[in-house]
Design an enzyme around this catalytic site. Structure first.
Site, PDB file in Angstrom:
ATOM      1  CB  CYS A 120      -0.942   0.029   1.301  1.00 47.93           C
ATOM      2  SG  CYS A 120      -2.019   1.228   1.375  1.00 47.93           S
ATOM      3  CG  ASP A 168      -7.255  -0.542  -5.380  1.00 46.25           C
ATOM      4  OD1 ASP A 168      -7.887   0.404  -4.638  1.00 46.25           O
ATOM      5  OD2 ASP A 168      -6.132  -0.663  -5.136  1.00 46.25           O
ATOM      6  CG  HIS A 198      -6.192  -0.095  -1.865  1.00 46.56           C
ATOM      7  ND1 HIS A 198      -4.951   0.009  -2.880  1.00 46.56           N
ATOM      8  CD2 HIS A 198      -5.421   0.499  -0.581  1.00 46.56           C
ATOM      9  CE1 HIS A 198      -4.009   0.548  -2.332  1.00 46.56           C
ATOM     10  NE2 HIS A 198      -4.334   0.691  -1.083  1.00 46.56           N
TER      11      HIS A 198
END
Length: 232
Positions: A120, A168, A198
């Protein structure tokens, strides 16, 4: 099993965790956290990498912030995390990431080079660090900063693996394709997962996609074995 260490920076010591493989030495990996910090999940992934034979350093990237604790039980945990991330100065943070790579090169337990892995927020940081320093390999999971870093793509020369979910909400599929076009070259693998959102590797129920997480980890293990092997 981990131990606490300090990583020198121009502004003082950045705390970090070091995970050793069973032999006590091996190639190095600097693992960069997601926006929630050095959580139990990130530490579990560090332990997974150590089990593969790597010495893993996990720097506390939020070390400059006064209050960096996030309460996962709160409904606004994601907002808390994004608030912390927004307080960081990006060039300073990249400098801290590079300092962690330098410390890994100097670590007595590390031989065979140093790679970077990030999740991330840390996936984008790992990409920028790979563009700014000589690393042996890059693995980036859904690097959230990547859309704004594509001008650095030519500077990332290490063998690289990128993971993205195609469901996402933060990095839409068309942006994923733009990232793919920018980073694609010899030595780059780009894996996508149709149903995954995500942070799909994060085991928290709001994020986790079991099939994508397992598939991405298999790809990561295979990629590291091919491009950044452990000799012993």
């Amino acid at each position: 099993m981990s131990e606490r260490i300090d990583i020198p920076t121009a502004d003082g010591a950045m705390p970090a965790l070091r995970f050793l493989p069973e032999p006590g030495s091996g190639p190095g990996i600097v693992l960069f956290q997601e926006i929630f910090g050095v959580t139990d999940y990130i530490q579990a992934r560090a332990a997974d990498l150590a089990a593969l034979g790597y010495v893993v350093l996990v720097p506390e990237i939020y070390w400059r912030l006064e209050d960096s604790e996030i309460d996962y039980s709160r409904e606004d945990a994601l907002e808390q995390a994004m608030g912390l991330m927004s307080q960081l100065d990006w060039p300073t943070t990249v400098g801290d990431g590079v300092a962690a790579v330098v410390a890994a090169r100097d670590d007595e337990h590390i031989d065979g080079g140093v790679g970077v892995v990030g999740f991330c927020f840390g996936g984008g940081l790992a990409f920028n660090v790979a563009a700014s320093s000589d690393v042996g390999v890059l693995v980036s999971y859904y690097g959230s900063a990547l859309p704004g870093l594509l001008d650095l793509a030519d500077d990332v020369t290490a063998p690289s693996l990128h993971h993205f979910g195609l469901a996402d909400d933060f990095i839409p599929a068309d942006v994923v394709e733009r990232i793919r076009a920018a980073v694609t070259r010899d030595g780059v693998r780009f894996e996508t997962y149709d149903e995954a959102g995500h942070a799909f590797d994060n085991p928290h129920p709001m994020f986790h996609h079991e099939e994508a997480s397992a598939a991405a980890w298999r790809h990561t293990v295979d990629f590291l074995a091919a491009e950044f092997p452990v000799d012993h």
